[in-house]
Write a protein that holds these residues in place. Structure first.
Motif, PDB file in Angstrom:
ATOM      1  N   PRO A 171       0.791  -1.236   0.000  1.00 43.06           N
ATOM      2  CA  PRO A 171       0.000   0.000   0.000  1.00 43.06           C
ATOM      3  C   PRO A 171       0.828   1.294   0.000  1.00 43.06           C
ATOM      4  CG  PRO A 171      -0.820  -1.553   1.634  1.00 43.06           C
ATOM      5  CD  PRO A 171       0.516  -2.057   1.172  1.00 43.06           C
ATOM      6  N   ASP A 172       1.956   1.291   0.685  1.00 47.24           N
ATOM      7  CA  ASP A 172       2.689   2.550   0.894  1.00 47.24           C
ATOM      8  C   ASP A 172       4.049   2.510   0.210  1.00 47.24           C
ATOM      9  OD1 ASP A 172       4.026   4.793   1.911  1.00 47.24           O
ATOM     10  OD2 ASP A 172       3.221   4.531   3.935  1.00 47.24           O
ATOM     11  N   ILE A 173       4.325   3.520  -0.590  1.00 51.38           N
ATOM     12  CA  ILE A 173       5.616   3.617  -1.301  1.00 51.38           C
ATOM     13  C   ILE A 173       6.808   3.481  -0.336  1.00 51.38           C
ATOM     14  CG2 ILE A 173       5.548   6.192  -1.251  1.00 51.38           C
ATOM     15  CD1 ILE A 173       7.030   4.597  -4.263  1.00 51.38           C
ATOM     16  N   LEU A 174       6.647   3.988   0.879  1.00 49.01           N
ATOM     17  CA  LEU A 174       7.759   3.947   1.839  1.00 49.01           C
ATOM     18  C   LEU A 174       8.012   2.530   2.361  1.00 49.01           C
ATOM     19  CD1 LEU A 174       7.101   7.227   3.849  1.00 49.01           C
ATOM     20  CD2 LEU A 174       8.645   6.865   1.928  1.00 49.01           C
ATOM     21  N   PRO A 184      -5.219  16.013 -10.264  1.00 45.10           N
ATOM     22  CA  PRO A 184      -6.137  14.870 -10.307  1.00 45.10           C
ATOM     23  C   PRO A 184      -7.602  15.284 -10.493  1.00 45.10           C
ATOM     24  CG  PRO A 184      -4.930  14.942  -8.200  1.00 45.10           C
ATOM     25  CD  PRO A 184      -4.460  16.103  -9.019  1.00 45.10           C
ATOM     26  N   CYS A 185      -7.939  16.539 -10.130  1.00 35.09           N
ATOM     27  CA  CYS A 185      -9.325  16.999 -10.310  1.00 35.09           C
ATOM     28  C   CYS A 185      -9.685  17.127 -11.790  1.00 35.09           C
ATOM     29  CB  CYS A 185      -9.541  18.340  -9.619  1.00 35.09           C
ATOM     30  SG  CYS A 185      -9.249  18.248  -7.859  1.00 35.09           S
ATOM     31  N   ASP A 186      -8.679  17.160 -12.658  1.00 34.76           N
ATOM     32  CA  ASP A 186      -8.943  17.264 -14.098  1.00 34.76           C
ATOM     33  C   ASP A 186      -9.113  15.902 -14.768  1.00 34.76           C
ATOM     34  OD1 ASP A 186      -8.830  20.002 -14.035  1.00 34.76           O
ATOM     35  OD2 ASP A 186      -6.701  20.110 -14.596  1.00 34.76           O
ATOM     36  N   TYR A 209       5.221  13.375 -12.402  1.00 39.97           N
ATOM     37  CA  TYR A 209       5.115  12.164 -11.573  1.00 39.97           C
ATOM     38  C   TYR A 209       4.199  12.474 -10.385  1.00 39.97           C
ATOM     39  CZ  TYR A 209       9.512   9.995 -13.388  1.00 39.97           C
ATOM     40  OH  TYR A 209      10.497   9.420 -14.141  1.00 39.97           O
ATOM     41  N   ALA A 210       3.348  11.550 -10.042  1.00 39.02           N
ATOM     42  CA  ALA A 210       2.552  11.717  -8.820  1.00 39.02           C
ATOM     43  C   ALA A 210       2.349  10.367  -8.153  1.00 39.02           C
ATOM     44  CB  ALA A 210       1.205  12.355  -9.138  1.00 39.02           C
ATOM     45  N   ILE A 211       2.504  10.357  -6.850  1.00 38.98           N
ATOM     46  CA  ILE A 211       2.245   9.151  -6.065  1.00 38.98           C
ATOM     47  C   ILE A 211       1.420   9.588  -4.868  1.00 38.98           C
ATOM     48  CG2 ILE A 211       3.245   7.323  -4.623  1.00 38.98           C
ATOM     49  CD1 ILE A 211       5.804   7.569  -6.216  1.00 38.98           C
ATOM     50  N   GLU A 212       0.241   9.018  -4.711  1.00 40.00           N
ATOM     51  CA  GLU A 212      -0.489   9.282  -3.476  1.00 40.00           C
ATOM     52  C   GLU A 212      -1.163   8.007  -2.968  1.00 40.00           C
ATOM     53  OE1 GLU A 212      -3.709   9.129  -4.391  1.00 40.00           O
ATOM     54  OE2 GLU A 212      -3.746   9.921  -6.430  1.00 40.00           O
ATOM     55  N   GLY A 213      -1.787   7.276  -3.882  1.00 40.90           N
ATOM     56  CA  GLY A 213      -2.279   5.954  -3.490  1.00 40.90           C
ATOM     57  C   GLY A 213      -3.558   5.931  -2.674  1.00 40.90           C
ATOM     58  N   PHE A 214      -4.365   7.000  -2.767  1.00 42.31           N
ATOM     59  CA  PHE A 214      -5.634   6.972  -2.030  1.00 42.31           C
ATOM     60  C   PHE A 214      -6.756   6.314  -2.834  1.00 42.31           C
ATOM     61  CE2 PHE A 214      -3.330  10.340   0.200  1.00 42.31           C
ATOM     62  CZ  PHE A 214      -3.433   9.842   1.491  1.00 42.31           C
ATOM     63  N   GLY A 215      -6.588   6.245  -4.154  1.00 37.97           N
ATOM     64  CA  GLY A 215      -7.611   5.626  -4.997  1.00 37.97           C
ATOM     65  C   GLY A 215      -7.592   4.110  -4.876  1.00 37.97           C
ATOM     66  N   VAL A 216      -6.435   3.511  -5.074  1.00 38.59           N
ATOM     67  CA  VAL A 216      -6.263   2.062  -4.925  1.00 38.59           C
ATOM     68  C   VAL A 216      -5.093   1.857  -3.971  1.00 38.59           C
ATOM     69  CG1 VAL A 216      -5.697  -0.109  -6.097  1.00 38.59           C
ATOM     70  CG2 VAL A 216      -7.119   1.587  -7.260  1.00 38.59           C
ATOM     71  N   ASP A 217      -5.302   0.992  -2.991  1.00 36.88           N
ATOM     72  CA  ASP A 217      -4.349   0.796  -1.903  1.00 36.88           C
ATOM     73  C   ASP A 217      -3.189  -0.122  -2.309  1.00 36.88           C
ATOM     74  OD1 ASP A 217      -3.762   1.541   0.671  1.00 36.88           O
ATOM     75  OD2 ASP A 217      -4.786  -0.161   1.605  1.00 36.88           O
TER      76      ASP A 217
END
Ligand SMILES: [Zn+2]
Length: 133
Positions: free
Chosen positions: A50-53, A110-112, A85-93
């Motif tokens: 789930p987490d990049i870290l 992401p709103c676009d 580049y974007a990493i957040e991971g709230f859409g898919v864990d």
């Protein structure tokens, strides 16, 4: 390890169709079906995490090596100034790195994102495939 409830794990196992144009031992690259801009791609590690870290080495650094390879293909295909580049991971864990062809910083928003049709995504996939050696 894969997670049986995770949509990306199902895509990796080919249980769910995707617009995939790259695969190696550790990663796949697929089109985002809700692209911010044409060519919006996600690089997904095959390991469920789930987490990049929490991504183990060398997978964490390999993710960025793969991003460079894929990013160059996208930049050439869509003639963009940069690849955001974007990493957040709230859409898919499950860790995924978004690569978006952009000409201005504010385009990485992401709103676009909006749903693309299967036909549009197929067309985009064909354009990208022409630039893969
Ligand atoms: Zn997963």
């Amino acid at each position: 390890m894969l997670d049986e409830n995770c949509i990306f794990c199902k895509i990796i196992k080919n249980e769910i169709p995707s617009f995939k144009f790259y695969e190696d031992k550790n990663f796949i690259a697929i089109l985002d079906i809700n692209p911010i801009k044409e060519g919006h791609t996600m690089i997904i590690p095959k390991e469920h995490c789930p987490d990049i870290l929490d991504l183990e080495e060398p997978i964490h650094s390999e993710l960025f090596k793969t991003a460079k390879k894929i990013g160059k293909i996208l930049k050439k295909t869509f003639n963009s100034k940069r690849i955001g580049y974007a990493i957040e991971g709230f859409g898919v864990d499950h860790v995924h790195l978004h690569l978006v062809p952009i000409d201005k910083g504010y385009e990485l928003n992401p709103c676009d994102s909006k749903n693309a049709s299967k036909e549009e995504l197929k067309e985009t996939l064909e354009k990208i495939k022409k630039n893969i050696n």
